[in-house]
Design a protein around this motif. Structure first.
Motif: not given
Length: 313
Positions: A83, A85-86, A88-92, A95, A98
């Motif tokens: 999460s 490193t990007g 895994l995006t928040p839409d997918v 983190s 979160r």
């Protein structure tokens, strides 16, 4: 050519044929032989001996609770790294930080505790009813041949039907209230308990039955003291499996015509694309399932103390 016979060497001592002649007298034919003197040997040896321990009694230095939690902690660390490193995006997938904040907000406003209470009541009702139905049918089918002829074929036929496919019928029969949700959980719990209790009853050693009969036990005495204790390990295994099915059935039940519960929160989060709330609900499902499994395993240790089992090496 002459051959000279040399006398024996006078330097070598003459060894008598009879050991008794050493003392200066001939031993009589019936007298025992004198004891042979043995040299004084000091057998007090300073040896460092270590006790031999079997492999099963050896313990590692790492505590077991730390080894059991290392896997989830490593998975959580990998999730946080992906999460950050990007990858895994928040839409997918949100983190872990979160998700922790969202869980705190849901607990603070009372929505998550209320949903957990509703779901626990549904599961408890379904498990109790399913345990009564599954165990009762297994006892009827396992203890009596007539009961097996009447019950087993029907149960084996119904258990092959996916209980999720019966949801429309349950809604038509019971409406859209709590009854169809509890009925789905009851159906999912009944079949694993039936199979395991039935197999446990029929798996009791026949020699134990013969031994009980030779001791004068009545039919009820055999059931109470031989059959039921022998079937108890299978019943506990069926209960653990049934609890897993109960949470699976709850997920389907609470996503159809539900206005409360953990599944209802998941449906709302799906409509608003809130992956963080969905993950929080899934974690709650996993935690409740783990808690239920812990309770059943504690019951196993309490009720099955008489049965020695292999615990791993």
């Amino acid at each position: 050519m002459s051959i000279s016979h040399a006398p024996p060497d006078s330097s070598s001592p003459d060894i008598p044929d009879n050991p008794a002649s050493i003392e200066g007298g001939a031993a009589s034919p019936g007298s025992p032989a004198p004891p042979v003197p043995t040299p004084d040997v000091d057998l007090d040896l300073d040896l460092d001996l270590e006790p031999i321990r079997p492999n099963s009694s050896r313990r590692t230095r790492v505590p077991r609770w730390l080894r059991r939690t290392s896997g989830p902690l490593l998975l959580l660390l990998l999730w946080q790294i992906l999460s950050a490193t990007g990858a895994l995006t928040p839409d997918v997938l949100a983190s872990p930080g979160r998700i922790a904040r969202v869980a705190g907000d849901l607990i603070a406003d009372g929505s998550l505790p209320s949903a957990m209470g509703t779901s626990l009541r549904r599961v408890a009702a379904g498990v109790v009813l399913g345990a009564v139905v599954g165990t009762g049918l297994a006892l009827l089918s396992g203890l009596f041949r007539v009961g097996e002829d009447l019950v087993d074929a029907s149960v084996q036929m119904l258990r092959t039907v996916p209980f999720v496919g019966l949801i429309p019928l349950f809604i038509i029969w019971f409406g859209i209230g709590e009854a169809p949700k509890v009925a789905i959980i009851t159906l999912g719990v009944s079949f694993p308990l039936y199979l395991n209790v039935y197999a446990g009853i029929r798996g009791v050693d026949s020699q134990l039955i013969e031994a009980g009969e030779s001791l004068g036990l009545s039919r009820w005495g055999l059931v109470r003291h031989v059959v039921l204790p022998g079937a108890l390990p299978g019943a506990m295994t069926g209960l653990r499996y049934s609890l897993g099915i109960a949470w699976l059935a709850l997920v389907f039940a609470e996503q159809i015509n539900a206005d409360s519960g953990i599944g209802f929160l998941m449906v709302q989060a799906r409509d608003f694309l809130r992956t963080d709330v969905i993950v929080v609900c899934l974690i709650v499902y996993a935690f409740l399932g783990l808690l239920a499994d812990f309770i059943v395993r504690s019951l196993e240790r309490l009720l099955l103390q008489w049965r020695p089992t292999f615990t791993g090496r």
